[in-house]
Design a protein around this motif. Structure first.
Motif, PDB file in Angstrom:
ATOM      1  N   ILE A 273      34.228  36.144  35.028  1.00 26.66           N
ATOM      2  CA  ILE A 273      34.838  34.905  34.581  1.00 26.66           C
ATOM      3  C   ILE A 273      34.547  35.318  33.023  1.00 26.66           C
ATOM      4  CG2 ILE A 273      34.863  32.450  34.470  1.00 26.66           C
ATOM      5  CD1 ILE A 273      33.749  32.283  37.276  1.00 26.66           C
ATOM      6  N   PRO A 274      35.839  35.322  32.336  1.00 31.89           N
ATOM      7  CA  PRO A 274      37.135  34.835  32.658  1.00 31.89           C
ATOM      8  C   PRO A 274      38.041  36.044  33.059  1.00 31.89           C
ATOM      9  CG  PRO A 274      36.904  35.078  30.228  1.00 31.89           C
ATOM     10  CD  PRO A 274      35.543  35.429  30.754  1.00 31.89           C
ATOM     11  N   GLU A 275      37.470  37.152  32.960  1.00 34.26           N
ATOM     12  CA  GLU A 275      38.330  38.450  33.284  1.00 34.26           C
ATOM     13  C   GLU A 275      39.218  38.509  34.522  1.00 34.26           C
ATOM     14  OE1 GLU A 275      35.098  39.438  30.355  1.00 34.26           O
ATOM     15  OE2 GLU A 275      35.296  38.447  32.157  1.00 34.26           O
ATOM     16  N   ASP A 276      38.337  38.293  35.655  1.00 35.65           N
ATOM     17  CA  ASP A 276      39.152  38.294  37.099  1.00 35.65           C
ATOM     18  C   ASP A 276      39.402  36.990  37.447  1.00 35.65           C
ATOM     19  OD1 ASP A 276      38.288  41.012  37.185  1.00 35.65           O
ATOM     20  OD2 ASP A 276      36.279  40.345  37.953  1.00 35.65           O
ATOM     21  N   ILE A 277      38.576  35.693  37.057  1.00 32.94           N
ATOM     22  CA  ILE A 277      39.190  34.517  37.455  1.00 32.94           C
ATOM     23  C   ILE A 277      38.949  33.518  36.344  1.00 32.94           C
ATOM     24  CG2 ILE A 277      38.718  32.574  38.920  1.00 32.94           C
ATOM     25  CD1 ILE A 277      39.828  34.733  40.503  1.00 32.94           C
ATOM     26  N   GLY A 278      40.118  33.078  35.764  1.00 33.05           N
ATOM     27  CA  GLY A 278      39.938  31.769  34.674  1.00 33.05           C
ATOM     28  C   GLY A 278      39.631  30.424  35.619  1.00 33.05           C
ATOM     29  N   MET A 279      38.984  29.588  34.767  1.00 30.15           N
ATOM     30  CA  MET A 279      38.525  28.462  35.588  1.00 30.15           C
ATOM     31  C   MET A 279      38.634  27.134  34.733  1.00 30.15           C
ATOM     32  SD  MET A 279      36.946  27.853  38.752  1.00 30.15           S
ATOM     33  CE  MET A 279      36.241  29.508  38.953  1.00 30.15           C
ATOM     34  N   VAL A 280      39.219  26.188  35.100  1.00 28.70           N
ATOM     35  CA  VAL A 280      39.445  24.950  34.263  1.00 28.70           C
ATOM     36  C   VAL A 280      38.824  23.744  35.211  1.00 28.70           C
ATOM     37  CG1 VAL A 280      40.753  23.249  33.031  1.00 28.70           C
ATOM     38  CG2 VAL A 280      41.232  25.451  32.857  1.00 28.70           C
ATOM     39  N   GLY A 281      37.970  22.893  34.655  1.00 32.44           N
ATOM     40  CA  GLY A 281      37.476  21.745  35.143  1.00 32.44           C
ATOM     41  C   GLY A 281      38.098  20.370  34.755  1.00 32.44           C
ATOM     42  N   TYR A 282      37.640  19.367  35.200  1.00 34.58           N
ATOM     43  CA  TYR A 282      38.287  18.144  34.711  1.00 34.58           C
ATOM     44  C   TYR A 282      36.902  17.202  34.541  1.00 34.58           C
ATOM     45  CZ  TYR A 282      42.291  14.972  33.878  1.00 34.58           C
ATOM     46  OH  TYR A 282      43.202  14.139  33.660  1.00 34.58           O
ATOM     47  N   ASP A 283      36.694  16.471  33.333  1.00 34.08           N
ATOM     48  CA  ASP A 283      35.701  15.430  32.950  1.00 34.08           C
ATOM     49  C   ASP A 283      34.987  15.825  31.907  1.00 34.08           C
ATOM     50  OD1 ASP A 283      36.527  13.994  35.379  1.00 34.08           O
ATOM     51  OD2 ASP A 283      34.791  14.709  36.247  1.00 34.08           O
ATOM     52  N   ASN A 284      34.925  17.189  31.381  1.00 27.95           N
ATOM     53  CA  ASN A 284      34.137  17.614  30.410  1.00 27.95           C
ATOM     54  C   ASN A 284      32.846  17.107  30.376  1.00 27.95           C
ATOM     55  OD1 ASN A 284      33.888  19.201  28.062  1.00 27.95           O
ATOM     56  ND2 ASN A 284      34.243  17.507  26.707  1.00 27.95           N
ATOM     57  N   THR A 338      37.953  30.415  30.101  1.00 27.78           N
ATOM     58  CA  THR A 338      39.480  30.578  30.107  1.00 27.78           C
ATOM     59  C   THR A 338      39.960  31.598  28.806  1.00 27.78           C
ATOM     60  OG1 THR A 338      39.962  28.632  28.837  1.00 27.78           O
ATOM     61  CG2 THR A 338      40.064  28.737  31.300  1.00 27.78           C
ATOM     62  N   SER A 339      38.958  32.392  28.450  1.00 26.07           N
ATOM     63  CA  SER A 339      39.014  33.093  27.037  1.00 26.07           C
ATOM     64  C   SER A 339      39.705  34.092  27.024  1.00 26.07           C
ATOM     65  CB  SER A 339      37.719  33.359  26.425  1.00 26.07           C
ATOM     66  OG  SER A 339      36.894  34.256  27.195  1.00 26.07           O
ATOM     67  N   ARG A 340      40.429  34.676  28.443  1.00 23.57           N
ATOM     68  CA  ARG A 340      41.188  36.224  28.479  1.00 23.57           C
ATOM     69  C   ARG A 340      42.422  35.818  27.758  1.00 23.57           C
ATOM     70  NH1 ARG A 340      43.201  38.334  34.140  1.00 23.57           N
ATOM     71  NH2 ARG A 340      44.707  36.657  33.820  1.00 23.57           N
TER      72      ARG A 340
END
Length: 344
Positions: A273-284, A338-340
């Motif tokens: 992560i993030p090369e193979d899988i990007g990830m975004v959550g919710y709530d921070n 998510t820096s890719r």
């Protein structure tokens, strides 16, 4: 034998003793306790100082008989989600300079459990109720609102007349997540959502995700996985998604609590992560900032939601009847997950 602070031979300091210590009338102390109109700051400070000195605590049952207990009920669906702690900070900040205190009930995501807690709060004469993440429909919420002032957090119903709502713009949040992932170079984007047919916040976030996918020309790749919010079910769904024949290159999770578990599963499977899988959550939530997580997330200002809900509830307790619907705009906080960058 010396007596404990705040106690007399009968066991409690009385309102008369507070009045004598403050050098004011019993009626004046009563006005301060009721937060009555016209009480000067000087009188309030004098009476409060005597209450603190003597350890006076109003008897909740007696105050309830007079019509107000100065307690509000908060009903949470789950105590494990760290986002609810952010809401509680806002609630406590709003109550800090008031006489009100909050009491918490945990429904465990059960509609029956939520209703049982609400009924218990009403029976205990709490002055108002804040429901967080409720899945009740308007008809049931109207029934509650007819008995006690009511504010909901995480329940979209802008046409409701008998209770207030406080929300993040969840559809816009879902849209922001997808737009960001597309801009970062991801194009096979899945969403992990909660299996709940009546949650309006989930419906709005899913709609935002769908809008973002269609907007990016990825409408034929819409992939929403609705799962129960238990650790085992999240792990099973994440493994199925990440080991499937059409593995996504990014996942938008409906809450950080779930996203962090998906990151754990992906790491265990050897995915980067993030090369193979990007990830975004919710709530921070605060855990997004931890170096080992560095999770990009949609910030919905939990503290502000709690602050505004409490403000609205106290206004309703004091007599406001016109419904208000407060909406907080979301913002994206970008971190390493998510820096890719988009390939040239």
């Amino acid at each position: 034998m010396a007596q404990k602070n705040g106690e007399t031979r009968s066991g409690r300091i009385t309102i008369r003793e507070v009045a004598e210590d403050a050098g004011v009338s019993v009626a004046a102390v009563s006005k301060v306790l009721r937060d009555a109109y016209g009480v000067s700051d000087a009188l309030r400070a004098k009476v409060r100082a005597s209450m603190d000195k003597l350890g006076y605590r109003p008897l909740a049952a007696a105050r309830g008989m007079r019509g107000q207990t100065y307690t509000i009920g908060l009903v949470l669906p789950d105590i494990r989600n760290p986002f609810f702690a952010d809401i509680m900070v806002g609630v406590n900040n709003a109550l800090e300079r008031t006489q009100y205190r909050s009491m918490i009930g945990i429904s465990q995501g059960s509609a029956q459990g939520e209703l049982a807690i609400v009924e218990a709060m009403i029976d205990r004469q709490m002055d108002g109720i804040i429901l967080i993440g409720s899945t009740e429909d308007r008809a049931n919420l109207d029934v509650i609102a007819a008995k006690k002032p009511l504010v909901t957090i995480g329940h979209h119903d802008p046409e409701a007349d008998h209770f207030d709502t406080v929300n993040n713009n969840d559809q816009q949040g879902g849209l922001l997540a997808v737009r960001h992932l597309v801009a970062a170079g991801y194009n096979n984007i899945a969403m992990i959502s909660l299996r709940s047919g009546t949650s309006t916040i989930l419906a709005e976030r899913e709609l935002g995700y769908r809008r973002g996918m269609v907007e990016a020309g990825l409408g034929n790749q819409i992939n929403i996985q609705q799962i129960p919010q238990t650790l085992r079910e999240v792990q099973i769904a994440a493994r199925r998604l990440l080991q499937g024949p059409n593995r996504p290159d990014a996942i938008f999770c409906w809450t950080d609590f779930i996203a962090l578990e998906v990151i754990s599963v992906a790491t265990e499977l050897g995915l980067r992560i993030p090369e193979d899988i990007g990830m975004v959550g919710y709530d921070n939530t605060m855990f997004c900032d931890f170096a080992q997580n560095s999770l990009s997330s949609i910030d919905q200002s939990g503290e502000l939601l709690g602050l505004q809900a409490t403000r609205l509830l106290i206004e309703r307790i004091k007599g406001r009847t016109e419904a208000e619907h407060f909406v907080v705009p979301p913002r994206l906080v970008v971190r390493r997950s998510t820096s890719r960058q988009k390939s040239a």
